[in-house]
Scaffold this motif. Structure first.
Motif, PDB file in Angstrom:
ATOM      1  N   LEU A   1       0.829  -1.196   0.000  1.00  0.00           N
ATOM      2  CA  LEU A   1       0.000   0.000   0.000  1.00  0.00           C
ATOM      3  C   LEU A   1       0.862   1.243   0.000  1.00  0.00           C
ATOM      4  N   TRP A   2       0.570   2.154  -0.946  1.00  0.00           N
ATOM      5  CA  TRP A   2       1.334   3.392  -1.063  1.00  0.00           C
ATOM      6  C   TRP A   2       2.820   3.067  -1.082  1.00  0.00           C
ATOM      7  N   ASP A   3       3.567   3.587  -0.122  1.00  0.00           N
ATOM      8  CA  ASP A   3       5.002   3.277  -0.090  1.00  0.00           C
ATOM      9  C   ASP A   3       5.355   2.399   1.088  1.00  0.00           C
ATOM     10  N   GLN A   4       4.410   1.597   1.533  1.00  0.00           N
ATOM     11  CA  GLN A   4       4.692   0.676   2.635  1.00  0.00           C
ATOM     12  C   GLN A   4       4.894  -0.709   2.053  1.00  0.00           C
ATOM     13  N   TYR A   5       6.063  -1.264   2.294  1.00  0.00           N
ATOM     14  CA  TYR A   5       6.434  -2.510   1.647  1.00  0.00           C
ATOM     15  C   TYR A   5       6.521  -3.656   2.638  1.00  0.00           C
ATOM     16  N   LYS A   6       6.615  -4.837   2.070  1.00  0.00           N
ATOM     17  CA  LYS A   6       6.755  -6.060   2.847  1.00  0.00           C
ATOM     18  C   LYS A   6       8.119  -6.077   3.537  1.00  0.00           C
ATOM     19  N   THR A   7       8.140  -6.508   4.792  1.00  0.00           N
ATOM     20  CA  THR A   7       9.438  -6.770   5.417  1.00  0.00           C
ATOM     21  C   THR A   7       9.568  -8.274   5.568  1.00  0.00           C
ATOM     22  N   LYS A   8      10.742  -8.713   5.943  1.00  0.00           N
ATOM     23  CA  LYS A   8      11.021 -10.150   5.879  1.00  0.00           C
ATOM     24  C   LYS A   8      10.322 -10.925   6.994  1.00  0.00           C
ATOM     25  N   ALA A   9       9.756 -12.065   6.629  1.00  0.00           N
ATOM     26  CA  ALA A   9       9.211 -12.979   7.638  1.00  0.00           C
ATOM     27  C   ALA A   9      10.155 -14.166   7.751  1.00  0.00           C
ATOM     28  N   ALA A  10       9.975 -14.935   8.810  1.00  0.00           N
ATOM     29  CA  ALA A  10      10.956 -15.966   9.164  1.00  0.00           C
ATOM     30  C   ALA A  10      11.185 -17.000   8.070  1.00  0.00           C
ATOM     31  N   ASP A  11      10.118 -17.421   7.400  1.00  0.00           N
ATOM     32  CA  ASP A  11      10.300 -18.536   6.472  1.00  0.00           C
ATOM     33  C   ASP A  11      10.691 -18.085   5.065  1.00  0.00           C
ATOM     34  N   GLU A  12      11.040 -16.833   4.946  1.00  0.00           N
ATOM     35  CA  GLU A  12      11.393 -16.367   3.611  1.00  0.00           C
ATOM     36  C   GLU A  12      12.892 -16.228   3.460  1.00  0.00           C
ATOM     37  N   GLU A  13      13.375 -16.685   2.355  1.00  0.00           N
ATOM     38  CA  GLU A  13      14.804 -16.680   2.117  1.00  0.00           C
ATOM     39  C   GLU A  13      15.333 -15.251   1.956  1.00  0.00           C
ATOM     40  N   HIS A  14      14.736 -14.525   1.078  1.00  0.00           N
ATOM     41  CA  HIS A  14      15.175 -13.139   0.900  1.00  0.00           C
ATOM     42  C   HIS A  14      14.117 -12.338   0.164  1.00  0.00           C
ATOM     43  N   LEU A  15      14.306 -11.044   0.121  1.00  0.00           N
ATOM     44  CA  LEU A  15      13.405 -10.203  -0.637  1.00  0.00           C
ATOM     45  C   LEU A  15      14.117  -9.657  -1.861  1.00  0.00           C
ATOM     46  N   ARG A  16      13.373  -9.572  -2.944  1.00  0.00           N
ATOM     47  CA  ARG A  16      13.866  -8.896  -4.135  1.00  0.00           C
ATOM     48  C   ARG A  16      13.322  -7.477  -4.084  1.00  0.00           C
ATOM     49  N   VAL A  17      14.187  -6.522  -4.308  1.00  0.00           N
ATOM     50  CA  VAL A  17      13.766  -5.127  -4.273  1.00  0.00           C
ATOM     51  C   VAL A  17      13.927  -4.544  -5.677  1.00  0.00           C
ATOM     52  N   HIS A  18      12.879  -3.929  -6.177  1.00  0.00           N
ATOM     53  CA  HIS A  18      12.835  -3.500  -7.580  1.00  0.00           C
ATOM     54  C   HIS A  18      12.632  -1.996  -7.728  1.00  0.00           C
ATOM     55  N   PRO A  19      13.673  -1.213  -7.564  1.00  0.00           N
ATOM     56  CA  PRO A  19      13.500   0.248  -7.604  1.00  0.00           C
ATOM     57  C   PRO A  19      13.151   0.809  -8.982  1.00  0.00           C
ATOM     58  N   LEU A  20      13.380   0.032 -10.056  1.00  0.00           N
ATOM     59  CA  LEU A  20      13.112   0.566 -11.398  1.00  0.00           C
ATOM     60  C   LEU A  20      11.804   0.055 -11.990  1.00  0.00           C
ATOM     61  N   LEU A  21      10.987  -0.605 -11.169  1.00  0.00           N
ATOM     62  CA  LEU A  21       9.789  -1.256 -11.680  1.00  0.00           C
ATOM     63  C   LEU A  21       8.920  -0.326 -12.539  1.00  0.00           C
ATOM     64  N   GLY A  22       8.809   0.918 -12.133  1.00  0.00           N
ATOM     65  CA  GLY A  22       7.927   1.846 -12.839  1.00  0.00           C
ATOM     66  C   GLY A  22       8.580   2.586 -14.003  1.00  0.00           C
TER      67      GLY A  22
END
Lengths: 270, 409
Positions: free
Chosen positions: A164-185
């Protein structure tokens, strides 16, 4: 700064916001640099976000099949921009002779995805910056800005977290890593216009020689040049404004089978 | 050239993806190889060329003929460029629809004229209203299935308008279209001479870009602090107003006052930054700022409180009960919280009040609540400065609700 920001300023600000947000959340991050125009633009934005002092490693997944120009470019800017470069290879697969002749899907998976997995495991990265854009491929258009991968590296595209807006997912325990996509738009043409405005160096394979240039670069074995006389940035921008051919038409991964990109991506491909 | 982003919402199968596909096709925004790819994929599924495939790229989406996740595509007219955000219409994927809508400046609600106002028609438009969306274009699709009848159009139009009055959306445009055939999408339809309004494409060109809150008073939430060459650079995005070298700023929550000694941007010399710019600042005294501090002008502070009145929409399958601890994130501020009071639980598609003084919240419910935070948070009314007037609630690292702050003075 004038009271009116241009579209490129807006994109730049949005990207820098995302880059700083991810670093603030995770600290143990790396930027994936394929040395193409997009990830080089991303690297430029990362330099801006951190005032020229990139506080995390720059990761190059080396299939050993890249163009010579790419390797030269890498060494030059590693020194000039002074960052910590990590080169990751799937040595075992390479020593066993993995290559596109063994199957393109297999090769991309072994030499890119698995090499990336190995690098993440070795260095313990919690998030990775990638320069993918929505307009490159319909599958990438479905991506979130912060996109989780589970322990098997899978992208659960059927159940993505809300953003939502500029609030993003943070890491949860069972997740290996997050991909961050600053150029998506960003669109392809935005990248070129920004490269031009900021004078960002790019590999000269993008500029026409003898009537051919590359519009998208990766491994020498799996990239086809397009017919073009665009030998300067201005001409590239002009060409894109009139071109009717899609950007990745020269990339083998997008061709083999209708859902190859989705299959590769669900296994952890970029 | 300006860029406007708009989201297309509506009930499942009312034709969102088809409309976008048609729009891209008719505005010549598609490379021939994309069209060929879609033609081939459609044939593989035993269908005529399916415009929806331009957006529905996931294998499951094509096999099931539905949109699962939100997607964004680009096109342009002579007037400006557009980012189209396609949102899924199935009830299962409402959180994806909200994700899409939260990125948009305007919205298009599509309604199948044959089916009329349905559950997701109502829920989606109510969500738009909650998200503060003021520009909504309505298109009544599949006019070909009712023989382009003006009567059918008027009946459904009245239903939509009535619903909009209930949820407080002002819509000025209602357009009869047939997305599959292109009637009134980019070309005036020859089948509906009774309709004299704009085509869908013309209606888009009449939408306005969202104004950034530059004319409001300064709000600069600190995002992070970097130590570079011996300097402490406090980075963040100017959320409203502007910031200038030399001005006095007040730091919330503790209220210290200091001076801006420099505005920092890499390779740029600047003394001023406006809303939406990402910058760094250094301060005169060596005050130590942290992420979540908010810089503002003395005398023009946002409300600092540990009790936040808001409307929230719950979007997690697992229900919420009041004894659960949550985290609230508002701009860069983050603190633990609980929902102290659930004044009303509301069904988001019927607006029916499920319960007053509730104890739990279920997926897709909207609620009027009071949130009690552990640490004070600097907030604004959503209608004043959105950036500090909206928040998310996080449970076990997952965003489970969005909220809009509504303070009554």
């Amino acid at each position: 700064m004038s009271d009116n920001l241009s579209q490129l300023d807006k994109l730049e600000n949005q990207s820098i916001f995302i880059i700083r947000e991810a670093y603030s959340q995770f600290r143990k991050v790396a930027i994936l640099w394929s040395i193409g125009k997009d990830s080089t633009t991303l690297l430029w934005l990362v330099r801006k976000a951190f005032f020229g002092k990139i506080p995390f490693p720059v990761l190059h997944i080396d299939t050993t099949y890249k163009f010579k120009e790419i390797y030269d470019f890498r060494e030059k800017y590693k020194t000039e921009w002074g960052f910590n470069l990590i080169i990751a290879k799937n040595e075992e697969a390479i020593s066993k002779g993995m290559g596109p002749d063994k199957g393109k899907f297999q090769c991309c998976n072994e030499l890119k995805t698995i090499a990336l997995k190995q690098a993440i495991a070795k260095h313990g990265f919690r998030a990775l910056y990638l320069g993918i854009r929505r307009d490159e491929h319909g599958i990438r258009a479905k991506e979130r800005v912060f996109s989780p991968r589970d322990e098997d590296f899978e992208w659960d595209y059927k159940n993505q977290p809300p953003e939502l807006w500029d609030q993003y997912k943070t890491k949860a325990a069972d997740e290996e890593h997050l991909r961050v996509h600053p150029l998506l738009g960003w669109r392809e043409i935005d990248v070129w216009e920004y490269v031009k405005r900021e004078n960002i160096p790019v590999v000269d394979l993008y500029f026409a020689k003898n009537g051919k240039r590359y519009r998208s670069i990766g491994c020498e074995t799996c990239c086809m040049p397009i017919d073009s006389d665009a030998d300067t940035i201005d001409k590239v921008v002009e060409e894109l404004k009139t071109s009717k051919i899609s950007e990745r038409s020269g990339r083998a991964q997008d061709k083999e089978d209708d859902y190859m990109m989705q299959k590769l991506r669900s296994l952890g491909y970029m | 050239m300006d860029v406007l982003s708009f989201v297309i919402v509506g009930h499942v199968d009312h034709g969102k993806s088809t409309l976008i596909g048609r729009l891209l096709y008719d505005t010549d925004s598609l490379p021939p190889d994309k069209i060929e790819e879609v033609r081939k994929a459609s044939a593989q599924q035993g269908k005529q060329t399916e415009f929806a495939y331009l957006l529905d790229h996931l294998e499951e989406e094509r096999k099931q003929g539905i949109t699962i996740d939100t997607t964004q595509v680009f096109f342009k007219t002579d007037k400006r460029r557009y980012v189209i955000i396609d949102a899924p219409g199935h009830v299962e994927f409402v959180k994806n629809m909200i994700t899409g809508a939260s990125q948009a400046e305007a919205a298009v609600l599509i309604v199948d004229v044959n089916e009329g106002v349905k559950e997701q028609t109502k829920r989606h438009s109510y969500m738009l209203s909650l998200l503060g969306m003021h520009q909504v274009v309505v298109v009544l699709n599949k006019m070909d299935l009712v023989d382009f009848s003006q009567n059918s159009f008027n009946t459904i139009k009245k239903d939509v308008e009535e619903w909009f009055r209930t949820i407080n959306i002002e819509s000025t445009l209602c357009i009869p279209i047939s997305a599959i055939n292109g009637d009134n999408v980019t070309r005036k339809s020859k089948n509906m001479s009774w309709y004299t309004g704009p085509t869908f494409l013309q209606s888009l060109d009449s939408l306005q870009n969202r104004q950034l809150p530059q004319d409001k008073s300064l709000l600069f939430p600190i995002q992070d602090v970097y130590k570079i060459d011996g300097k402490r650079i406090n980075v963040g995005r100017v959320e409203s107003g502007f910031i200038e070298k030399g001005i006095e700023i007040k730091i919330l929550p503790d209220g210290r006052v200091t001076k801006v000694s420099s505005i920092e941007k890499f390779l740029e010399n600047t003394d001023k930054a406006i809303a939406s710019e990402c910058i760094g600042i250094t301060t005169a005294e060596s005050v130590f700022l942290d992420r979540g501090n908010v810089a503002c002008l003395p005398g023009a502070e946002p409300v600092l409180t540990d009790s936040i009145p808001a409307n929230i929409f719950w979007m997690a399958k697992q229900k919420f009960s009041k004894d659960q601890k949550l985290t609230i994130r508002c701009a860069t501020q983050e603190t633990s919280c609980r929902i102290e009071t659930i004044n009303k639980r509301i069904n988001s598609s019927t607006l029916e009040v499920i319960e007053e003084n509730g104890e739990v919240l279920e997926n897709l419910e909207v609620a009027e609540v009071i949130i009690k935070t552990k640490k004070p948070v600097a907030i604004k009314n959503f209608n004043d400065v959105q950036e500090l007037g909206r928040f998310v609630l996080v449970r076990d690292e997952n965003i489970c609700a969005g909220g809009i702050i509504i303070m009554v003075n």
